[in-house]
Design a protein around this motif. Structure first.
Motif, PDB file in Angstrom:
ATOM      1  N   SER A   1       0.889  -1.058  -0.005  1.00 56.16           N
ATOM      2  CA  SER A   1       0.032   0.078   0.146  1.00 56.16           C
ATOM      3  C   SER A   1       0.946   1.349  -0.072  1.00 56.16           C
TER       4      SER A   1
ATOM      5  N   PHE B   1       5.439   2.491 -10.554  1.00 53.51           N
ATOM      6  CA  PHE B   1       4.929   1.803  -9.482  1.00 53.51           C
ATOM      7  C   PHE B   1       4.825   0.281  -9.910  1.00 53.51           C
TER       8      PHE B   1
ATOM      9  N   LEU C   1       2.668  -4.312  -5.038  1.00 48.00           N
ATOM     10  CA  LEU C   1       1.508  -3.281  -4.864  1.00 48.00           C
ATOM     11  C   LEU C   1       0.461  -3.525  -5.099  1.00 48.00           C
TER      12      LEU C   1
ATOM     13  N   LEU D   1      -2.961   1.834  -4.411  1.00 44.71           N
ATOM     14  CA  LEU D   1      -2.153   3.064  -4.578  1.00 44.71           C
ATOM     15  C   LEU D   1      -2.901   4.317  -4.606  1.00 44.71           C
TER      16      LEU D   1
ATOM     17  N   LEU E   1      -2.550  -4.546  -8.750  1.00 47.59           N
ATOM     18  CA  LEU E   1      -3.147  -3.463  -8.112  1.00 47.59           C
ATOM     19  C   LEU E   1      -4.638  -3.806  -8.180  1.00 47.59           C
TER      20      LEU E   1
ATOM     21  N   LEU F   1      -6.974   1.924  -7.033  1.00 47.50           N
ATOM     22  CA  LEU F   1      -6.313   3.222  -7.574  1.00 47.50           C
ATOM     23  C   LEU F   1      -7.241   4.309  -7.366  1.00 47.50           C
TER      24      LEU F   1
END
Length: 327
Positions: free
Chosen positions: A101, A117, A122, A125, A146, A149
């Motif tokens: 995070s 990124f 991850l 974000l 991810l 977002l």
């Protein structure tokens, strides 16, 4: 993976906190440095090596390098709110192999480099309330994991079609409070797992009938505070299990027949602050509101903007004759 996790736990158990940055607070594996006007650089030398959660907010820190994170091998969550960051290096997360995070809310970032990124760990974000003018698919690897977002509160005027092609696992997307005037028909095509989509507070005036046709898992859709004058009848055919739809504060005068058909009993809708024109074209919405009044928040605020004899009347209070439906 299991062995790696066990080694991680052992390392945490054997690590002891010997230092803590001045004016910060440190507890087991967590460090907080907040509201420190005199902090101008990342406190790399004093951070405990077993830190898993690091929060730094309201400081004068303006730069961040990959080397700053090298001493934090177990870092899982990095929060950098309301600092003075203007840019990030492309290799920032190179050695942050546990980071899941990253929150950069309220900085001064305008542009970001390719690959910034690309860390596979991850998953969340947040880039909220920066000054970002353009997004770039090259921020991410092809196999990005991810799921969350947040790009809200920036200066985006468009979303390139290829941005989300790399984010096939995305579940939550927030691009509210930007300058989006248009949404490409294929912009969301690859987001099959999308659950929450926030497009509120933009300049959108129209959507293609298939804009959400591939987002069948979509449960919450926020379209309020835009410039919509009309919506296509088939707009919601894709997300059949939609639980919440916000359309307030637009320029809608009517809803097309069939738009809200097939919603379940838990569906929630907000329609207030639109200039509803209470004529015969209002029949579909009028009947739907009377049959599903329990599904509508602020029902009393769904009122007629015209014609003049019906101005400010609640739509549900009208009769067939007032709408010109009696033949």
């Amino acid at each position: 993976m299991i062995l790696r996790f066990l080694l991680f736990l052992c390392a945490l158990a054997n690590s002891s906190v010997h230092t803590c940055p001045r004016q910060c607070s440190c507890s087991f594996a967590e460090v907080e440095c907040g509201d420190i006007a005199t902090m101008t650089s990342f406190p790399v030398d004093a951070l405990p090596s077993n830190t898993t959660v690091l929060s730094i907010w309201s400081t004068q820190i303006s730069s961040l390098e990959a080397s700053h994170l090298n001493t934090l091998p177990f870092l899982n969550k990095l929060n950098l709110y309301s600092n003075k960051l203007e840019k990030l290096p492309s290799d920032l997360l190179r050695n942050a192999s546990w980071l899941s995070s990253l929150d950069l809310t309220g900085n001064q970032i305008v542009r970001l480099p390719p690959g910034v990124f690309s860390q596979k760990s991850l998953r969340n974000l947040v880039l909220k309330n920066n000054r970002i003018e353009q997004t770039d698919a090259e921020w991410f690897d092809d196999d990005s994991n991810l799921i969350w977002l947040d790009l809200s509160g920036n200066r985006l005027s468009e979303i390139p079609v290829n941005l989300f092609q790399k984010l096939k696992h995305l579940e939550h997307l927030d691009v509210s409070d930007n300058n989006l005037a248009d949404l490409h028909p294929d912009a969301l095509k690859n987001l099959y797992h999308l659950d929450i989509l926030n497009l509120a507070g933009n300049k959108l005036s129209t959507l293609t009938p298939t804009a959400f046709s591939h987002n069948q898992k979509l449960s919450r859709l926020f379209l309020q505070e835009n410039h919509f004058r009309e919506l296509p009848p088939s707009l919601l055919l894709g997300p059949q299990n939609l639980q919440m739809l916000l359309l307030n504060q637009n320029q809608l005068q009517h809803l097309p027949a069939g738009l809200l058909d097939g919603r379940n009993s838990s569906f929630q809708l907000i329609l207030s602050a639109n200039p509803w024109l209470c004529d015969s074209k209002m029949e579909y919405l009028w009947r739907w509101l009377n049959e599903h009044s329990q599904n509508v928040f602020y029902l009393e605020e769904v009122t007629c903007a015209g014609p003049e004899p019906l101005k400010n009347r609640q739509v549900v209070s009208l009769s067939e004759s007032e709408l010109g439906l009696v033949r």
